[in-house]
Scaffold this motif. Structure first.
Motif, PDB file in Angstrom:
ATOM      1  N   TYR A   4       7.892   8.832   2.759  1.00  0.00           N
ATOM      2  CA  TYR A   4       6.440   8.955   2.558  1.00  0.00           C
ATOM      3  C   TYR A   4       6.146   9.405   1.134  1.00  0.00           C
ATOM      4  N   ASP A   5       6.861  10.442   0.682  1.00  0.00           N
ATOM      5  CA  ASP A   5       6.658  10.968  -0.677  1.00  0.00           C
ATOM      6  C   ASP A   5       7.091   9.967  -1.736  1.00  0.00           C
ATOM      7  N   LEU A   6       8.186   9.244  -1.478  1.00  0.00           N
ATOM      8  CA  LEU A   6       8.651   8.245  -2.437  1.00  0.00           C
ATOM      9  C   LEU A   6       7.647   7.105  -2.571  1.00  0.00           C
ATOM     10  N   THR A   7       7.053   6.703  -1.445  1.00  0.00           N
ATOM     11  CA  THR A   7       6.035   5.650  -1.487  1.00  0.00           C
ATOM     12  C   THR A   7       4.860   6.091  -2.345  1.00  0.00           C
ATOM     13  N   GLN A   8       4.448   7.325  -2.180  1.00  0.00           N
ATOM     14  CA  GLN A   8       3.338   7.856  -2.966  1.00  0.00           C
ATOM     15  C   GLN A   8       3.676   7.870  -4.457  1.00  0.00           C
ATOM     16  N   MET A   9       4.872   8.314  -4.788  1.00  0.00           N
ATOM     17  CA  MET A   9       5.283   8.404  -6.189  1.00  0.00           C
ATOM     18  C   MET A   9       5.407   7.024  -6.826  1.00  0.00           C
ATOM     19  N   LYS A  23      -8.965   8.477   0.239  1.00  0.00           N
ATOM     20  CA  LYS A  23      -7.924   9.395   0.700  1.00  0.00           C
ATOM     21  C   LYS A  23      -7.213   8.859   1.933  1.00  0.00           C
ATOM     22  N   ILE A  24      -7.982   8.347   2.885  1.00  0.00           N
ATOM     23  CA  ILE A  24      -7.375   7.838   4.114  1.00  0.00           C
ATOM     24  C   ILE A  24      -6.580   6.571   3.841  1.00  0.00           C
ATOM     25  N   GLN A  25      -7.007   5.747   2.874  1.00  0.00           N
ATOM     26  CA  GLN A  25      -6.247   4.556   2.516  1.00  0.00           C
ATOM     27  C   GLN A  25      -4.912   4.931   1.876  1.00  0.00           C
ATOM     28  N   ARG A  26      -4.920   5.963   1.041  1.00  0.00           N
ATOM     29  CA  ARG A  26      -3.665   6.409   0.424  1.00  0.00           C
ATOM     30  C   ARG A  26      -2.704   6.956   1.475  1.00  0.00           C
ATOM     31  N   ILE A  27      -3.245   7.683   2.446  1.00  0.00           N
ATOM     32  CA  ILE A  27      -2.395   8.208   3.510  1.00  0.00           C
ATOM     33  C   ILE A  27      -1.785   7.064   4.310  1.00  0.00           C
ATOM     34  N   GLU A  28      -2.605   6.063   4.658  1.00  0.00           N
ATOM     35  CA  GLU A  28      -2.084   4.925   5.413  1.00  0.00           C
ATOM     36  C   GLU A  28      -1.100   4.115   4.568  1.00  0.00           C
ATOM     37  N   TRP A  29      -1.384   3.981   3.273  1.00  0.00           N
ATOM     38  CA  TRP A  29      -0.475   3.268   2.358  1.00  0.00           C
ATOM     39  C   TRP A  29       0.902   3.935   2.377  1.00  0.00           C
ATOM     40  N   ASN A  30       0.923   5.248   2.228  1.00  0.00           N
ATOM     41  CA  ASN A  30       2.187   5.996   2.225  1.00  0.00           C
ATOM     42  C   ASN A  30       2.861   5.934   3.590  1.00  0.00           C
ATOM     43  N   ARG A  32       2.644   3.539   5.804  1.00  0.00           N
ATOM     44  CA  ARG A  32       3.236   2.215   5.999  1.00  0.00           C
ATOM     45  C   ARG A  32       4.494   2.031   5.160  1.00  0.00           C
ATOM     46  N   GLY A  33       4.544   2.687   4.017  1.00  0.00           N
ATOM     47  CA  GLY A  33       5.775   2.662   3.231  1.00  0.00           C
ATOM     48  C   GLY A  33       6.904   3.332   3.991  1.00  0.00           C
ATOM     49  N   MET A  34       6.597   4.478   4.608  1.00  0.00           N
ATOM     50  CA  MET A  34       7.581   5.198   5.412  1.00  0.00           C
ATOM     51  C   MET A  34       8.040   4.364   6.605  1.00  0.00           C
ATOM     52  N   PRO A 138       8.024  -4.528   8.356  1.00  0.00           N
ATOM     53  CA  PRO A 138       7.767  -4.660   6.913  1.00  0.00           C
ATOM     54  C   PRO A 138       6.793  -5.785   6.578  1.00  0.00           C
ATOM     55  N   GLY A 139       6.891  -6.911   7.285  1.00  0.00           N
ATOM     56  CA  GLY A 139       5.975  -8.023   7.038  1.00  0.00           C
ATOM     57  C   GLY A 139       4.548  -7.678   7.413  1.00  0.00           C
ATOM     58  N   VAL A 140       4.373  -6.993   8.549  1.00  0.00           N
ATOM     59  CA  VAL A 140       3.037  -6.567   8.972  1.00  0.00           C
ATOM     60  C   VAL A 140       2.451  -5.594   7.959  1.00  0.00           C
ATOM     61  N   ASN A 141       3.287  -4.666   7.491  1.00  0.00           N
ATOM     62  CA  ASN A 141       2.821  -3.696   6.491  1.00  0.00           C
ATOM     63  C   ASN A 141       2.469  -4.362   5.170  1.00  0.00           C
ATOM     64  N   LEU A 142       3.295  -5.337   4.759  1.00  0.00           N
ATOM     65  CA  LEU A 142       3.015  -6.058   3.511  1.00  0.00           C
ATOM     66  C   LEU A 142       1.684  -6.789   3.605  1.00  0.00           C
ATOM     67  N   ARG A 143       1.388  -7.312   4.762  1.00  0.00           N
ATOM     68  CA  ARG A 143       0.103  -7.994   4.975  1.00  0.00           C
ATOM     69  C   ARG A 143      -1.057  -7.026   4.736  1.00  0.00           C
ATOM     70  N   TRP A 144      -0.907  -5.799   5.234  1.00  0.00           N
ATOM     71  CA  TRP A 144      -1.944  -4.784   5.022  1.00  0.00           C
ATOM     72  C   TRP A 144      -2.021  -4.394   3.545  1.00  0.00           C
ATOM     73  N   PHE A 145      -0.872  -4.234   2.890  1.00  0.00           N
ATOM     74  CA  PHE A 145      -0.847  -3.895   1.463  1.00  0.00           C
ATOM     75  C   PHE A 145      -1.588  -4.948   0.643  1.00  0.00           C
ATOM     76  N   LEU A 146      -1.296  -6.213   0.918  1.00  0.00           N
ATOM     77  CA  LEU A 146      -1.931  -7.305   0.170  1.00  0.00           C
ATOM     78  C   LEU A 146      -3.433  -7.323   0.416  1.00  0.00           C
ATOM     79  N   ASP A 147      -3.831  -7.103   1.645  1.00  0.00           N
ATOM     80  CA  ASP A 147      -5.261  -7.072   1.984  1.00  0.00           C
ATOM     81  C   ASP A 147      -5.954  -5.923   1.262  1.00  0.00           C
ATOM     82  N   THR A 148      -5.354  -4.752   1.292  1.00  0.00           N
ATOM     83  CA  THR A 148      -5.931  -3.568   0.647  1.00  0.00           C
ATOM     84  C   THR A 148      -5.986  -3.726  -0.863  1.00  0.00           C
ATOM     85  N   ALA A 149      -5.017  -4.443  -1.417  1.00  0.00           N
ATOM     86  CA  ALA A 149      -4.968  -4.665  -2.858  1.00  0.00           C
ATOM     87  C   ALA A 149      -5.882  -5.796  -3.313  1.00  0.00           C
ATOM     88  N   GLY A 150      -6.652  -6.363  -2.388  1.00  0.00           N
ATOM     89  CA  GLY A 150      -7.584  -7.438  -2.734  1.00  0.00           C
ATOM     90  C   GLY A 150      -6.931  -8.788  -2.925  1.00  0.00           C
TER      91      GLY A 150
END
Length: 231
Positions: A4-9, A23-30, A32-34, A138-150
Motif C-alpha cells: 500500500y505504501d509503495l503504491t503511494q510512493m 482523498k478517497i480516490q488516493r486511498i482506493e488507488w493505493n 488496488r495497488g496492494m 490486476p486486470g480489473v484494477n488496471l481498468r479502474w486505474f485507466l478510468d480514473t486517469a481519464g
C-alpha cells in the motif's frame, strides 16, 4: 501494508495526476495497488502448488488429497489471509467507497475458508484452486486505474477490457467447472474431512461461483458498451 505504501510512493512520483485525486480516490488507488501485488503473488503460488508441484498429485501413497499440506502451502495461505483481513477492515472503515456488500461477502468467505485450511491443513487444494481466480484482479484494477486517469477512451482501456473478459472466463468460470468436477471425483476423500471443512468445500466455491457469474455478465455488458462506442 508495505505494498500500500509503495503504491503511494511510486504513484506520487510517476503519475502526475495522483496529487489531484480526491482523498478517497488516493486511498482506493493505493488499495488496488496492494490488491494487485497480493493477486500476482497468490495466483503464481496457487498455480504452482496445484498444477506444477506434486503436493496435490493423485499419488494414493501420499494419502487423501484433502489432507495434504506443506510448510510452503501453509505459509502462503497465511500471507493471503493477512491481505484479505486487512482489505476487509478497510472496506468496513470506508464503506461503501471501496465496495458494497458483495465485496464484504467475498472477503468474509475468503477469510473463513483460508484460515480454516491454514490452521487445519484440510482442503488446501480447493482453497488454492479458488485462489487461482485472483489472477483476474490486476486486470480489473488496471481498468479502474485507466478510468480514473481519464483514459477510458484509449486503446489500452479497450485491450484491457478484452483481456479481463477472457481471463475471467478461464479463471473464474471454466476453472470453477473443473473444481466442481474435481470435488465430485474425490468426494469419498472429502467425506473424511471434519464437518466444518466439508461444508466449506461446498459452500464457499458455490457462493463465489454465483458471484463470479454475476460479475462476468457485468464485464460482458461493459465490454459490449465499450466496443459499440468505438464503432
Amino acid at each position: 501494508m508495505v505494498a500500500y505504501d509503495l503504491t503511494q510512493m511510486i504513484s506520487s512520483y510517476y503519475f502526475k495526476g495522483y496529487a489531484s485525486l480526491t482523498k478517497i480516490q488516493r486511498i482506493e488507488w493505493n488499495n488496488r495497488g496492494m490488491s494487485s501485488v497480493h493477486a500476482i503473488f497468490i495466483a503464481v503460488m496457487s498455480l504452482y502448488l496445484v498444477f506444477f508441484s506434486d503436493l496435490f498429485s493423485d499419488d494414493l501413497d501420499k494419502g487423501p488429497v484433502t489432507y495434504r499440506s506443506s510448510q510452503l502451502s501453509t505459509f502462503t495461505l497465511g500471507v493471503s489471509v493477512g491481505y484479505f483481513f486487512t482489505d476487509l477492515v478497510m472496506i468496513f472503515w470506508l464503506y461503501p467507497s471501496l465496495g458494497g456488500m458483495e465485496y464484504i461477502l467475498h472477503h468474509a468467505l475468503s477469510v473463513c475458508a483460508i484460515t480454516y485450511a491454514m490452521l487445519s491443513g484440510e482442503g488446501q487444494i480447493y482453497t488454492y484452486m479458488v485462489l487461482i481466480s485472483e489472477a483476474t484482479t490486476p486486470g480489473v484494477n488496471l481498468r479502474w486505474f485507466l478510468d480514473t486517469a481519464g483514459m477510458k477512451r484509449s486503446t489500452a482501456y479497450l485491450v484491457n477490457g478484452v483481456v479481463v473478459f477472457f481471463a475471467w472466463l478461464v479463471a473464474r468460470i471454466l476453472l470453477f467447472i473443473y473444481l466442481f468436477y474435481h470435488i465430485q471425483a474425490h468426494y469419498k476423500q472429502i467425506e473424511q474431512m471434519h464437518t466444518a471443512g466439508y461444508l466449506l468445500v461446498f459452500m464457499v466455491p458455490a457462493s463465489l461461483a454465483v458471484m463470479n457469474l454475476m460479475w462476468f455478465m457485468k464485464i460482458l455488458k461493459g465490454l459490449r458498451k465499450t466496443l459499440a462506442k468505438r464503432q
